[in-house]
Design a protein around this motif. Structure first.
Motif, PDB file in Angstrom:
ATOM      1  N   PRO A 123       0.700  -1.315   0.050  1.00  0.00           N
ATOM      2  CA  PRO A 123       0.074  -0.037   0.053  1.00  0.00           C
ATOM      3  C   PRO A 123       0.835   1.240   0.042  1.00  0.00           C
ATOM      4  O   PRO A 123       0.452   2.234  -0.627  1.00  0.00           O
ATOM      5  CB  PRO A 123      -0.960   0.095   1.368  1.00  0.00           C
ATOM      6  CG  PRO A 123      -0.907  -1.533   1.608  1.00  0.00           C
ATOM      7  CD  PRO A 123       0.309  -2.233   1.027  1.00  0.00           C
ATOM      8  N   THR A 124       1.898   1.208   0.682  1.00  0.00           N
ATOM      9  CA  THR A 124       2.947   2.390   0.775  1.00  0.00           C
ATOM     10  C   THR A 124       3.585   2.593  -0.824  1.00  0.00           C
ATOM     11  O   THR A 124       3.587   4.007  -1.108  1.00  0.00           O
ATOM     12  CB  THR A 124       3.772   2.265   1.870  1.00  0.00           C
ATOM     13  OG1 THR A 124       3.331   2.262   3.014  1.00  0.00           O
ATOM     14  CG2 THR A 124       4.669   3.607   1.855  1.00  0.00           C
ATOM     15  N   MET A 125       3.774   1.605  -1.398  1.00  0.00           N
ATOM     16  CA  MET A 125       4.316   1.936  -2.466  1.00  0.00           C
ATOM     17  C   MET A 125       3.497   2.453  -3.590  1.00  0.00           C
ATOM     18  O   MET A 125       3.773   3.152  -4.362  1.00  0.00           O
ATOM     19  CB  MET A 125       4.908   0.552  -3.098  1.00  0.00           C
ATOM     20  CG  MET A 125       5.710   0.607  -4.633  1.00  0.00           C
ATOM     21  SD  MET A 125       7.313   1.582  -4.660  1.00  0.00           S
ATOM     22  CE  MET A 125       6.735   2.677  -6.140  1.00  0.00           C
ATOM     23  N   ARG A 126       2.094   1.954  -3.711  1.00  0.00           N
ATOM     24  CA  ARG A 126       1.179   2.491  -4.414  1.00  0.00           C
ATOM     25  C   ARG A 126       0.725   3.877  -4.092  1.00  0.00           C
ATOM     26  O   ARG A 126       0.403   4.465  -4.957  1.00  0.00           O
ATOM     27  CB  ARG A 126      -0.206   1.471  -4.347  1.00  0.00           C
ATOM     28  CG  ARG A 126      -0.087   0.435  -5.293  1.00  0.00           C
ATOM     29  CD  ARG A 126      -1.334  -0.762  -5.222  1.00  0.00           C
ATOM     30  NE  ARG A 126      -1.573  -1.461  -3.850  1.00  0.00           N
ATOM     31  CZ  ARG A 126      -1.175  -2.550  -3.535  1.00  0.00           C
ATOM     32  NH1 ARG A 126      -0.474  -3.128  -4.469  1.00  0.00           N
ATOM     33  NH2 ARG A 126      -1.153  -3.202  -2.377  1.00  0.00           N
ATOM     34  N   ALA A 127       0.824   4.348  -2.608  1.00  0.00           N
ATOM     35  CA  ALA A 127       0.773   5.644  -2.448  1.00  0.00           C
ATOM     36  C   ALA A 127       1.904   6.275  -2.951  1.00  0.00           C
ATOM     37  O   ALA A 127       1.584   7.572  -3.446  1.00  0.00           O
ATOM     38  CB  ALA A 127       0.780   5.662  -0.821  1.00  0.00           C
ATOM     39  N   VAL A 128       2.986   6.092  -3.061  1.00  0.00           N
ATOM     40  CA  VAL A 128       4.257   6.573  -3.667  1.00  0.00           C
ATOM     41  C   VAL A 128       3.977   6.724  -5.056  1.00  0.00           C
ATOM     42  O   VAL A 128       4.015   7.841  -5.836  1.00  0.00           O
ATOM     43  CB  VAL A 128       5.550   5.773  -3.601  1.00  0.00           C
ATOM     44  CG1 VAL A 128       6.810   6.689  -4.364  1.00  0.00           C
ATOM     45  CG2 VAL A 128       5.769   5.983  -1.924  1.00  0.00           C
ATOM     46  N   LEU A 139      -0.428   6.800 -13.934  1.00  0.00           N
ATOM     47  CA  LEU A 139      -0.925   5.952 -12.830  1.00  0.00           C
ATOM     48  C   LEU A 139      -1.328   4.774 -12.957  1.00  0.00           C
ATOM     49  O   LEU A 139      -0.945   3.653 -12.315  1.00  0.00           O
ATOM     50  CB  LEU A 139      -1.742   6.905 -11.814  1.00  0.00           C
ATOM     51  CG  LEU A 139      -2.167   6.232 -10.497  1.00  0.00           C
ATOM     52  CD1 LEU A 139      -0.785   6.188  -9.730  1.00  0.00           C
ATOM     53  CD2 LEU A 139      -3.102   7.299  -9.821  1.00  0.00           C
ATOM     54  N   GLN A 140      -2.045   4.692 -14.025  1.00  0.00           N
ATOM     55  CA  GLN A 140      -2.781   3.391 -14.429  1.00  0.00           C
ATOM     56  C   GLN A 140      -1.793   2.468 -14.781  1.00  0.00           C
ATOM     57  O   GLN A 140      -1.832   1.377 -14.388  1.00  0.00           O
ATOM     58  CB  GLN A 140      -3.834   3.587 -15.543  1.00  0.00           C
ATOM     59  CG  GLN A 140      -4.302   2.324 -16.084  1.00  0.00           C
ATOM     60  CD  GLN A 140      -4.977   2.381 -17.208  1.00  0.00           C
ATOM     61  OE1 GLN A 140      -6.310   3.278 -17.275  1.00  0.00           O
ATOM     62  NE2 GLN A 140      -4.856   1.720 -18.520  1.00  0.00           N
ATOM     63  N   ARG A 141      -0.667   2.911 -15.502  1.00  0.00           N
ATOM     64  CA  ARG A 141       0.347   1.877 -16.039  1.00  0.00           C
ATOM     65  C   ARG A 141       1.130   1.593 -14.923  1.00  0.00           C
ATOM     66  O   ARG A 141       1.601   0.377 -14.594  1.00  0.00           O
ATOM     67  CB  ARG A 141       1.028   2.548 -17.311  1.00  0.00           C
ATOM     68  CG  ARG A 141       0.289   2.571 -18.406  1.00  0.00           C
ATOM     69  CD  ARG A 141       0.673   3.618 -19.409  1.00  0.00           C
ATOM     70  NE  ARG A 141      -0.052   3.453 -20.766  1.00  0.00           N
ATOM     71  CZ  ARG A 141      -1.169   3.750 -20.656  1.00  0.00           C
ATOM     72  NH1 ARG A 141      -1.838   4.513 -19.705  1.00  0.00           N
ATOM     73  NH2 ARG A 141      -1.747   3.861 -21.904  1.00  0.00           N
ATOM     74  N   ALA A 142       1.310   2.593 -14.007  1.00  0.00           N
ATOM     75  CA  ALA A 142       2.097   1.907 -12.700  1.00  0.00           C
ATOM     76  C   ALA A 142       1.555   1.159 -11.946  1.00  0.00           C
ATOM     77  O   ALA A 142       2.106   0.174 -11.336  1.00  0.00           O
ATOM     78  CB  ALA A 142       2.511   3.560 -11.843  1.00  0.00           C
ATOM     79  N   TYR A 143       0.223   1.353 -11.696  1.00  0.00           N
ATOM     80  CA  TYR A 143      -0.405   0.265 -10.849  1.00  0.00           C
ATOM     81  C   TYR A 143      -0.621  -1.067 -11.503  1.00  0.00           C
ATOM     82  O   TYR A 143      -0.411  -2.146 -10.817  1.00  0.00           O
ATOM     83  CB  TYR A 143      -1.888   0.745 -10.822  1.00  0.00           C
ATOM     84  CG  TYR A 143      -1.924   1.741  -9.631  1.00  0.00           C
ATOM     85  CD1 TYR A 143      -0.811   2.153  -8.690  1.00  0.00           C
ATOM     86  CD2 TYR A 143      -3.213   2.114  -8.811  1.00  0.00           C
ATOM     87  CE1 TYR A 143      -1.041   3.117  -7.737  1.00  0.00           C
ATOM     88  CE2 TYR A 143      -3.342   2.997  -7.909  1.00  0.00           C
ATOM     89  CZ  TYR A 143      -2.382   3.293  -7.428  1.00  0.00           C
ATOM     90  OH  TYR A 143      -2.715   4.226  -6.066  1.00  0.00           O
ATOM     91  N   SER A 144      -0.784  -0.966 -12.745  1.00  0.00           N
ATOM     92  CA  SER A 144      -0.671  -2.366 -13.716  1.00  0.00           C
ATOM     93  C   SER A 144       0.779  -3.009 -13.467  1.00  0.00           C
ATOM     94  O   SER A 144       0.674  -4.269 -13.025  1.00  0.00           O
ATOM     95  CB  SER A 144      -1.100  -2.250 -15.057  1.00  0.00           C
ATOM     96  OG  SER A 144      -2.465  -1.909 -15.138  1.00  0.00           O
TER      97      SER A 144
END
Length: 406
Positions: A123-128, A139-144
């Motif tokens: 969760p912290t990495m996704r917040a970053v 952001l969509q590509r980062a989360y994927s």
């Protein structure tokens, strides 16, 4: 259009992501290592099951509370003590379970205490990612990319433990897990982009705003729980299918590999598409696709068709979870991204445990095809909840200029 290469070209992103993956690999190794170590030390698989259930329950259900500490104090001040205590408790567990003949009480106590301190690196990495990739497509590509990498870690982690226990006691796998999470976390918080993440503002938000955020989070958390229920059920159903059709246990691994491969392909394709359909519409569609694929799996006449159907089910898992994280992120008030992502994580993990338990009660009393249908129905029901849910939090809850979502 943004690409995956553009994600990794963000300043300090590759270094930060690599460090987070090292820490998160610990979560791919620790479960199997603890099960094997507990069973070997106590001589009881029942004890190993109870210990792991308690470890998993505390790790999952306290995740939002630990994420709230990260939001409140910042990643550096919260994650370093958490990871240090967690690694130390894993070390205590390893010492207690190193040799056969150990009492279950010290082994179980160390495992329970460690579960309560699991640092929320994902969760912290996704917040970053939300801080360094504010443009919606990026952001969509980062989360994927993040989701696919996490899938690979949870496949490779048990393989790493399996190689290690060929020449060392299973407790050595727990020591490895402790080292991974400690070294990875220290490298993660040393990144300049993590240092730039500030604690959440302490000012209280209006009650109406809090309610809107809660309603908006209901949609991604419900879908995450439905996906988790389906995934937890699939594990047992595939094993039961292999036994019913008189296949060896080795073929089960290939079906699970097909599920992971389908999820990875679906996640990468989902991230690569420049979507014009809003995330709130895509979320229930992905969950529905998972449910329909599981209905099809229940009709499979043999292992080959089952493998294809399970791979098709996996194809919708990555997009569903990535979209759930995106909606949770856009619904989160400023400074609360870690906690919002942790709620989605909790939904997946709690759903997986519940799905395994529920299908375990049904599987001996109903045809396998019907059991697959039950698992698919959980995903479809989650899709219906998401489709009927409220819209994400109002843009007024975010600072001016911050994106409202994909």
């Amino acid at each position: 259009m943004s690409s995956y290469a553009a994600v990794l070209r963000i300043p300090h992103a590759s270094r930060t992501f690599a460090a987070a993956l090292v820490a998160r690999l610990s979560y791919g190794t620790v479960s199997l290592a603890m099960i094997l170590a507990t069973a070997r030390a106590t001589g009881s698989y029942a004890a190993a099951g109870v210990v792991m259930a308690l470890f998993g329950a505390l790790s999952v259900f306290l995740s939002p509370a630990r994420a709230a500490l990260v939001d409140r104090f910042g990643p550096r001040r919260a994650l370093v003590p958490m990871a240090s205590v967690y690694a130390g408790l894993l070390g205590v567990f390893a010492v207690a379970a190193w040799r056969p003949g150990a009492s279950v009480w010290p082994v179980g106590a160390a495992a329970v205490a460690a579960g309560a301190c699991t640092p929320p690196i994902g969760p912290t990495m996704r917040a970053v990612w939300g801080e360094v990739a504010p443009e919606p497509g990026l952001l969509q590509r980062a989360y994927s990319l993040d989701g696919v990498a996490e899938e690979v870690l949870f496949v490779s982690g048990p393989l790493l433990v399996g190689a290690l226990v060929r020449w060392a006691p299973p407790a050595a796998g727990v020591v490895l897990s402790a080292l991974l999470v400690l070294v990875g976390t220290l490298a993660f918080v040393a990144s300049p982009v993590v240092a730039a993440v500030r604690p959440a503002p302490r000012a209280a938000k209006p009650a109406g705003s809090q309610r809107r955020v809660g309603r908006a989070l209901l949609r991604p958390v419900a879908v995450a729980a439905g996906v988790g229920l389906a995934l937890g059920a699939i594990d047992l159903l595939v094993v039961a299918f292999a036994g019913e059709h008189r296949h060896g246990d080795a073929v089960v691994a290939w079906v699970f590999a097909a599920l992971s491969a389908g999820s990875a392909v679906g996640g990468l394709l989902n991230g690569a598409v420049d979507w014009r359909v809003p995330a709130g519409v895509r979320l229930p569609l992905a969950a529905c696709g998972l449910g329909l694929a599981l209905f099809g799996a229940g009709l499979a006449p043999g292992l080959g068709v089952l493998t294809v159907a399970v791979a098709c089910a996996g194809f919708f898992v990555g997009p569903a979870l990535t979209t759930a994280y995106l909606i949770a992120d856009e619904s989160a008030p400023p400074g609360r991204r870690t906690q919002a992502g942790a709620w989605v994580n909790t939904g997946v993990n709690a759903g997986s445990s519940g799905g395994a338990a529920a299908i375990g009660l049904v599987i001996g009393h109903a045809p396998l095809g019907l059991c697959f249908a039950f698992a698919g129905a959980a995903a479809v029901l989650a899709a219906a909840v998401s489709a009927c849910g409220s819209s994400p939090a109002a843009p007024a809850d975010r600072p001016a200029g911050e994106p409202a979502g994909v």
